[in-house]
Design a protein around this motif. Structure first.
Motif, PDB file in Angstrom:
ATOM      1  N   UNK A   1       0.844  -1.201   0.000  1.00 55.90           N
ATOM      2  CA  UNK A   1       0.000   0.000   0.000  1.00 55.90           C
ATOM      3  C   UNK A   1       0.878   1.249   0.000  1.00 55.90           C
ATOM      4  N   UNK A   2       0.238   2.387  -0.220  1.00 57.49           N
ATOM      5  CA  UNK A   2       0.941   3.668  -0.228  1.00 57.49           C
ATOM      6  C   UNK A   2       0.534   4.479   0.989  1.00 57.49           C
ATOM      7  N   UNK A   3       1.433   5.289   1.449  1.00 57.95           N
ATOM      8  CA  UNK A   3       1.151   6.130   2.612  1.00 57.95           C
ATOM      9  C   UNK A   3       1.701   7.529   2.374  1.00 57.95           C
ATOM     10  N   UNK A   4       0.915   8.524   2.791  1.00 54.00           N
ATOM     11  CA  UNK A   4       1.312   9.921   2.590  1.00 54.00           C
ATOM     12  C   UNK A   4       1.616  10.563   3.924  1.00 54.00           C
ATOM     13  N   UNK A   5       2.722  11.298   3.972  1.00 56.25           N
ATOM     14  CA  UNK A   5       3.125  12.036   5.170  1.00 56.25           C
ATOM     15  C   UNK A   5       3.121  13.522   4.821  1.00 56.25           C
ATOM     16  N   UNK A   6       2.495  14.319   5.675  1.00 55.18           N
ATOM     17  CA  UNK A   6       2.421  15.762   5.435  1.00 55.18           C
ATOM     18  C   UNK A   6       3.405  16.509   6.341  1.00 55.18           C
ATOM     19  N   UNK A   7       3.957  17.562   5.791  1.00 53.86           N
ATOM     20  CA  UNK A   7       4.856  18.443   6.531  1.00 53.86           C
ATOM     21  C   UNK A   7       4.362  19.869   6.319  1.00 53.86           C
ATOM     22  N   UNK A   8       4.067  20.562   7.410  1.00 55.96           N
ATOM     23  CA  UNK A   8       3.545  21.925   7.317  1.00 55.96           C
ATOM     24  C   UNK A   8       4.371  22.905   8.143  1.00 55.96           C
ATOM     25  N   UNK A   9       4.665  24.051   7.557  1.00 57.79           N
ATOM     26  CA  UNK A   9       5.241  25.147   8.331  1.00 57.79           C
ATOM     27  C   UNK A   9       4.065  25.983   8.818  1.00 57.79           C
ATOM     28  N   UNK A  10       3.918  26.110  10.126  1.00 62.29           N
ATOM     29  CA  UNK A  10       2.687  26.676  10.685  1.00 62.29           C
ATOM     30  C   UNK A  10       2.682  28.193  10.772  1.00 62.29           C
ATOM     31  N   UNK A  11       3.829  28.806  10.941  1.00 61.48           N
ATOM     32  CA  UNK A  11       3.850  30.249  11.153  1.00 61.48           C
ATOM     33  C   UNK A  11       4.865  30.968  10.283  1.00 61.48           C
ATOM     34  N   UNK A  12       5.271  30.327   9.202  1.00 60.84           N
ATOM     35  CA  UNK A  12       6.169  30.991   8.262  1.00 60.84           C
ATOM     36  C   UNK A  12       6.042  30.314   6.900  1.00 60.84           C
ATOM     37  N   UNK A  13       6.522  30.985   5.892  1.00 58.39           N
ATOM     38  CA  UNK A  13       6.523  30.404   4.551  1.00 58.39           C
ATOM     39  C   UNK A  13       7.897  29.816   4.268  1.00 58.39           C
ATOM     40  N   UNK A  14       7.885  28.582   3.845  1.00 63.38           N
ATOM     41  CA  UNK A  14       9.137  27.861   3.653  1.00 63.38           C
ATOM     42  C   UNK A  14       9.564  27.907   2.187  1.00 63.38           C
ATOM     43  N   UNK A  15      10.701  28.516   1.960  1.00 65.90           N
ATOM     44  CA  UNK A  15      11.260  28.542   0.610  1.00 65.90           C
ATOM     45  C   UNK A  15      11.549  27.125   0.129  1.00 65.90           C
ATOM     46  N   UNK A  16      12.072  26.343   1.037  1.00 62.22           N
ATOM     47  CA  UNK A  16      12.513  24.999   0.704  1.00 62.22           C
ATOM     48  C   UNK A  16      12.157  24.065   1.848  1.00 62.22           C
ATOM     49  N   UNK A  17      11.794  22.847   1.481  1.00 58.98           N
ATOM     50  CA  UNK A  17      11.567  21.826   2.492  1.00 58.98           C
ATOM     51  C   UNK A  17      12.453  20.639   2.174  1.00 58.98           C
ATOM     52  N   UNK A  18      12.857  19.946   3.224  1.00 58.81           N
ATOM     53  CA  UNK A  18      13.762  18.808   3.098  1.00 58.81           C
ATOM     54  C   UNK A  18      13.127  17.583   3.757  1.00 58.81           C
ATOM     55  N   UNK A  19      13.404  16.442   3.193  1.00 57.50           N
ATOM     56  CA  UNK A  19      12.949  15.175   3.775  1.00 57.50           C
ATOM     57  C   UNK A  19      14.156  14.316   4.127  1.00 57.50           C
ATOM     58  N   UNK A  20      14.138  13.819   5.366  1.00 54.97           N
ATOM     59  CA  UNK A  20      15.213  12.980   5.865  1.00 54.97           C
ATOM     60  C   UNK A  20      14.643  11.634   6.293  1.00 54.97           C
ATOM     61  N   UNK A  21      15.527  10.666   6.319  1.00 53.93           N
ATOM     62  CA  UNK A  21      15.181   9.343   6.826  1.00 53.93           C
ATOM     63  C   UNK A  21      16.182   9.019   7.921  1.00 53.93           C
ATOM     64  N   UNK A  22      15.671   8.438   9.002  1.00 55.12           N
ATOM     65  CA  UNK A  22      16.556   8.097  10.108  1.00 55.12           C
ATOM     66  C   UNK A  22      16.250   6.685  10.602  1.00 55.12           C
TER      67      UNK A  22
END
Lengths: 119, 114
Positions: free
Chosen positions: B17-38
């Motif tokens: 199956x597929x799964x979606x993860x959301x990332x939101x900047x709540x109080x600022x506008x993000x020029x760039x977003x990064x995704x990491x795996x740990x």
């Protein structure tokens, strides 16, 4: 490519004492930034302190200070008066090209040092 | 201060199956977003960099068809793990950058694929 090396996988310190975490890096860049991040058991990444390479003065944030040796490419973190809440994984990180825009602003992390503060 | 949220914080899905993860900047506008795996007791590995309205830039070795990234607005980026398998189980962390020196990190999402 940049590399960041943390040679101490684990360290422990008694509460109220001082501990120093080591970090070395390798880069051919002249302008860059160095960071120490803390990751407690909650796994939330928290910025502890940062250092701009062009600044000779070592950064300080309350109980946290760094020893930045540019020629030696060394960036150690000193934690004074250690507290139980300092127990966490500490990551040293490097970034370049902050001013040229997002895609070049990448963080390279070391493998981390697990610090345990004992009561 | 700048706050970044991730949703869900923990997701369990079945293999295939597929799964979606959301990332939101709540109080600022993000020029760039990064995704990491740990992985457990390991460091953060950068997977991809995304700018709003542009295709994501993937790091070497990261399968772009498996890890779909969409950066639809200056406050939202999503990571979709397609046809998930147990080896995709990991902790996924996003961060957002608004142009200063600091990346602001989300709290992470634990993905377990059974």
């Amino acid at each position: 490519a940049q590399t960041v090396t943390q040679s101490q996988p684990e360290m422990s310190v008694q509460e109220a004492e001082t501990v120093t975490l080591s970090c070395t890096y390798d880069t051919s860049e002249s302008n860059y930034y160095l960071f120490w991040y803390k990751q407690p058991p909650s796994r939330q990444m928290i910025l502890v302190i940062r250092q701009e390479a062009y600044k000779q003065q070592n950064a300080t944030e309350n109980r946290f200070s760094v020893n930045f040796q540019k020629a030696a490419k060394s960036f150690s973190l000193k934690i004074s008066d250690s507290q139980l809440g300092d127990t966490a994984m500490y990551f040293c990180a490097f970034s370049t090209d902050l001013n040229s825009g997002g895609s070049n602003y990448k963080l390279t992390f070391g493998k981390g040092t697990l610090l345990t503060v004992n009561p | 201060g700048a706050v970044v949220s991730q949703h869900p914080s923990w997701v369990i899905c079945k293999s295939g199956t597929s799964v979606k993860i959301e990332c939101r900047s709540l109080d600022f506008q993000a020029t760039t977003m990064f995704w990491y795996r740990q992985f457990p007791k390991q460091s953060l590995m950068l997977m991809a960099t995304s700018n709003e309205g542009s295709k994501a830039t993937y790091e070497q070795g990261v399968e772009k068809d498996k890890f779909l990234i969409n950066h639809a607005s200056l406050t939202l980026s999503t990571l979709t793990v397609t046809s998930a398998h147990p080896e995709d189980s990991s902790f996924y962390i996003c961060s957002a950058w608004e142009g200063s020196y600091e990346q602001y990190f989300g709290p992470g999402t634990r993905l377990t694929v059974t």
